[in-house]
Design a protein around this motif. Structure first.
Motif, PDB file in Angstrom:
ATOM      1  N   HIS A  26      -1.109   1.878  -4.499  1.00  0.00           N
ATOM      2  CA  HIS A  26      -0.455   0.677  -4.235  1.00  0.00           C
ATOM      3  C   HIS A  26       0.452   0.133  -5.433  1.00  0.00           C
ATOM      4  O   HIS A  26       0.345   0.537  -6.415  1.00  0.00           O
ATOM      5  CB  HIS A  26      -1.632  -0.475  -4.024  1.00  0.00           C
ATOM      6  CG  HIS A  26      -2.403  -0.868  -4.932  1.00  0.00           C
ATOM      7  ND1 HIS A  26      -3.696  -0.444  -5.373  1.00  0.00           N
ATOM      8  CD2 HIS A  26      -2.035  -1.584  -6.128  1.00  0.00           C
ATOM      9  CE1 HIS A  26      -3.978  -1.152  -6.373  1.00  0.00           C
ATOM     10  NE2 HIS A  26      -3.362  -1.695  -7.080  1.00  0.00           N
ATOM     11  N   SER A  40      -4.137   6.967   5.738  1.00  0.00           N
ATOM     12  CA  SER A  40      -4.918   6.956   4.381  1.00  0.00           C
ATOM     13  C   SER A  40      -4.041   6.352   3.151  1.00  0.00           C
ATOM     14  O   SER A  40      -2.991   6.663   3.001  1.00  0.00           O
ATOM     15  CB  SER A  40      -5.401   8.319   4.028  1.00  0.00           C
ATOM     16  OG  SER A  40      -4.490   9.116   3.706  1.00  0.00           O
ATOM     17  N   THR A  41      -4.604   5.583   2.322  1.00  0.00           N
ATOM     18  CA  THR A  41      -3.955   4.949   1.134  1.00  0.00           C
ATOM     19  C   THR A  41      -4.284   5.704  -0.239  1.00  0.00           C
ATOM     20  O   THR A  41      -5.432   5.851  -0.218  1.00  0.00           O
ATOM     21  CB  THR A  41      -4.512   3.298   1.253  1.00  0.00           C
ATOM     22  OG1 THR A  41      -4.089   2.822   2.408  1.00  0.00           O
ATOM     23  CG2 THR A  41      -4.010   2.867   0.030  1.00  0.00           C
ATOM     24  N   GLU A  58       0.494   7.398   7.783  1.00  0.00           N
ATOM     25  CA  GLU A  58      -0.109   6.013   7.280  1.00  0.00           C
ATOM     26  C   GLU A  58      -1.412   6.074   7.950  1.00  0.00           C
ATOM     27  O   GLU A  58      -2.090   4.838   8.256  1.00  0.00           O
ATOM     28  CB  GLU A  58       0.642   5.026   8.210  1.00  0.00           C
ATOM     29  CG  GLU A  58       2.258   4.855   7.886  1.00  0.00           C
ATOM     30  CD  GLU A  58       3.157   3.944   8.601  1.00  0.00           C
ATOM     31  OE1 GLU A  58       2.252   3.133   9.164  1.00  0.00           O
ATOM     32  OE2 GLU A  58       4.299   3.727   8.424  1.00  0.00           O
ATOM     33  N   GLU A  62       0.863  -1.209   0.070  1.00  0.00           N
ATOM     34  CA  GLU A  62       0.052  -0.003   0.006  1.00  0.00           C
ATOM     35  C   GLU A  62       0.847   1.295  -0.182  1.00  0.00           C
ATOM     36  O   GLU A  62       1.789   1.262   0.805  1.00  0.00           O
ATOM     37  CB  GLU A  62      -0.897  -0.084   1.206  1.00  0.00           C
ATOM     38  CG  GLU A  62      -1.894  -1.124   1.423  1.00  0.00           C
ATOM     39  CD  GLU A  62      -2.801  -1.331   0.025  1.00  0.00           C
ATOM     40  OE1 GLU A  62      -3.118  -0.203  -0.434  1.00  0.00           O
ATOM     41  OE2 GLU A  62      -3.409  -2.255  -0.115  1.00  0.00           O
ATOM     42  N   MET A  71       0.780   4.873   1.015  1.00  0.00           N
ATOM     43  CA  MET A  71       0.136   5.738   2.105  1.00  0.00           C
ATOM     44  C   MET A  71       0.976   7.222   2.586  1.00  0.00           C
ATOM     45  O   MET A  71       1.964   7.331   1.821  1.00  0.00           O
ATOM     46  CB  MET A  71       0.069   5.099   3.445  1.00  0.00           C
ATOM     47  CG  MET A  71      -0.151   3.336   3.234  1.00  0.00           C
ATOM     48  SD  MET A  71      -0.237   2.360   4.786  1.00  0.00           S
ATOM     49  CE  MET A  71      -1.767   2.750   5.424  1.00  0.00           C
ATOM     50  N   THR A  72       0.087   8.067   3.160  1.00  0.00           N
ATOM     51  CA  THR A  72       0.815   9.298   3.799  1.00  0.00           C
ATOM     52  C   THR A  72       1.848   9.081   4.654  1.00  0.00           C
ATOM     53  O   THR A  72       1.913   7.618   5.199  1.00  0.00           O
ATOM     54  CB  THR A  72      -0.632  10.035   4.139  1.00  0.00           C
ATOM     55  OG1 THR A  72      -1.271   9.235   5.047  1.00  0.00           O
ATOM     56  CG2 THR A  72      -1.448  10.253   2.876  1.00  0.00           C
TER      57      THR A  72
END
Length: 623
Positions: A173, A169-170, A167, A161, A163-164
């Motif tokens: 991928h 929000s995704t 971690e 994934e 992510m920000t």
């Protein structure tokens, strides 16, 4: 696929990334690797969501590194567009990936264009999860990548994934796609899907793509071993199921293609038989007579006749092309010979080039070999012309619109130099603790004035475990702290029992543009090297003594001509005193070369000096 327009601030060649949010990365299957089990250089095709090829990626590595280090090997990955122009370069040094070595985890440098760093991919320490951080060119954290605890699943995709930083929000991928039990079991060729936001910065998208390659090498390059642990019954059952599905799909596809091809033959034949031929017969009957119309009825309209006619037309065109090419070249030579008659014509020709907006202003004369250069790509076309004509044409002179040889920026000091002094600096921490640190050097002229400073870039794990054989990146800067030369040394062997994986050093000046190479030559007892230019052509030789250990005396490596009949220079390891030689690995060198030698060749000889230092004198402390 047409090239997208230029975007301000976007690295050249990456403009297409601004228009997409998904890429497919397919690794090619190497049949030699499948049959012999010898790991070959990995090659990938990068496609858009419609399956159109956008880029191609190729690994640059030696067989010893690939087969001994496996997925942990260091490499240089070049990514080129559909025109063959290199738009990205990925540099991965030799580092660890285990949780027990948190100080030497994986790192990947992303350059776009080659020589200009746009970001990094760094592995984060975690006890069970694979985690990575995306950084920009200033090494500021931008995004995170987090993978599953067990990156091995049968018959399903594996998602990493995007992510920000927190971690929470995704946003995308990196997905390793399941390619079937046959491909997974018998090869290490993998397919990936990379997703990211459409409005993400182009440079960050390039770094995410690079992270996909790092993930592939770290977790899936040895996928054969993981699949082999499955039970034989499960592999056989899944294999048979996929083979039956593939057979059914292939049969259906082949039958549809054959039917479509047969239908196209009927359409073409029906048009010619029912439309074209009757109209031609009617016209011949009205304009000429009935006998002419009867002759038209004898024209065959079979597919074989049409195909044979097309092939005959193609052969006729190829036959007529060579004489036309000869005539064009002869006319060009006549024009050039006319221009050569006086300086007045030459000045007129220069003015003509200026009026036409051409970047070429001069004319060069060739009397022994005809060389023609493409005005845009600078590609030599003489070999292509000879292969088309089938003979070596004797052309006495031709105008070649080439640019004059220019000195790489920052190397102007080498034009007037025929001798350099290289002094390695003392590392007191290394002398006290015994821990190996990055080497640093001062490069001086024969008057003792500092003109350059060289600093090694490598990790502590590589220095301790690989010793003098370690891979490194050596940056050479001038007094204004501007990088002018970059030396790239991959991880390779130097013993006589591995002649296929001997030492190699790439010299870039300016960084990103190869100026030449230093190649170690195999010899049972003598250290020998070859100096090559940027095209890989041999220029000079370097030969050292059989015994590389002398007390109170210098050790000379002679720079010789290709036939090794006479010396043109020397790389001398200078004796620096008993105390310095005994308790440290600090070395001093003197480099001599002809004053009128090309600046790029001087830079390559300078790079050879550093390679010799690491190979033979970096471990003098142990001796």
């Amino acid at each position: 696929m047409p090239a997208p327009p230029m975007i301000p601030g976007c690295p050249p060649g990456l403009e297409y990334l601004s228009q997409i949010d998904q890429l497919l990365i397919h690794q090619g299957v190497n049949l030699v690797e499948v049959i012999t089990c010898c790991v070959a250089n990995s090659m990938f095709e990068i496609k858009n969501s419609m399956g159109q090829k956008v880029y191609s990626a190729t690994e640059e590595n030696d067989c010893c590194n690939r087969n001994c280090c496996g997925g942990d090997r260091c490499f240089i990955m070049t990514i080129a567009d559909n025109t063959g122009c290199e738009v990205m370069k990925l540099i991965r040094p030799c580092r660890c990936s285990l949780c027990c070595c948190p100080c030497c985890l994986q790192k990947l440098e992303v350059q776009a264009p080659p020589g200009v760093t746009i970001g990094y991919v760094k592995q984060e320490w975690h006890i069970c999860l694979p985690k990575f951080t995306m950084q920009n060119e200033r090494e500021e954290n931008l995004l995170k990548i987090c993978g599953p605890c067990v990156p091995c699943r049968c018959c399903t995709d594996i998602n990493f994934e995007l992510m920000t930083l927190d971690e929470t929000s995704t946003i995308g991928h990196v997905s390793k796609q399941w390619t079937g039990i046959v491909k997974e079991a018998l090869t290490d060729a993998d397919n990936f899907c990379v997703r990211f936001p459409m409005d993400l910065d182009v440079k960050v998208k390039a770094v995410v793509i690079a992270a996909c390659f790092l993930i592939d090498f770290m977790f899936f390059e040895n996928s054969l071993k993981n699949i082999s642990q499955l039970s034989v019954d499960s592999i056989e059952a899944t294999w048979l199921q996929e083979l039956r599905a593939s057979q059914k799909c292939l049969t259906s596809s082949c039958s549809k293609q054959e039917q479509a091809l047969q239908a196209s033959y009927h359409v073409a034949h029906r048009i010619a038989e029912d439309l074209i031929l009757p109209a031609a017969i009617d016209m011949a009957r009205e304009v000429l007579d009935q006998s002419s119309a009867d002759k038209l009825k004898t024209i065959p309209l079979s597919n074989d006749t049409i195909r044979r006619t097309i092939q005959e037309m193609e052969a006729l065109a190829a036959k007529d092309m060579v004489p036309m090419l000869h005539k064009t070249l002869k006319d060009a030579v006549k024009v050039v010979n006319y221009i050569k008659r006086s300086a007045k014509y030459g000045r007129c020709f220069q003015k003509l080039c200026i009026d036409l907006g051409s970047e070429h202003r001069g004319r060069s004369l060739r009397t022994t070999q005809h060389i023609c250069w493409h005005p845009v790509a600078r590609l030599p076309l003489s070999h292509t012309i000879r292969s088309l004509s089938g003979s070596n044409m004797a052309i006495q002179a031709a105008w070649t619109p080439t640019q004059p040889t220019s000195c790489p920026p920052g190397l102007e000091c080498l034009i007037q130099a025929d001798r350099l002094l290289i002094h390695q600096q003392h590392e007191f921490l290394e002398a006290i603790t015994g821990f190996e640190t990055n080497n640093s050097y001062e490069i001086k002229n024969n008057l003792g004035q500092n003109i350059y400073f060289a600093g090694e870039q490598s990790d502590c794990c590589s220095r301790y475990f690989c010793g003098s054989l370690r891979s490194f990146i050596m940056t050479i800067v001038d007094n204004a702290n501007q990088e002018v030369i970059r030396l790239l040394r991959p991880l390779r062997c130097d013993c006589c029992c591995t002649p296929c994986c001997l030492q190699k050093l790439e010299v870039q000046a300016p960084p990103g543009i190869p100026a030449g190479y230093v190649i170690q030559n195999w010899h049972p007892y003598l250290p020998k090297f070859t100096i090559q230019n940027e095209r890989g052509q041999n220029i000079l030789k370097i030969s050292g003594p059989c015994i590389l250990c002398r007390c109170c005396s210098n050790i000379d490596f002679e720079v010789k001509s290709l036939d090794e009949t006479y010396n043109v220079g020397r790389i001398s390891k200078q004796w620096s005193g008993f105390g310095n030689e005994m308790f440290t690995d600090v070395d001093n060198f003197g480099v001599q070369f002809p004053l009128d030698l090309d600046v790029k060749v001087k830079a390559v000889i300078l790079g050879a000096c550093f390679l010799i230092d690491f190979m033979f004198f970096e471990h003098t402390e142990n001796n």
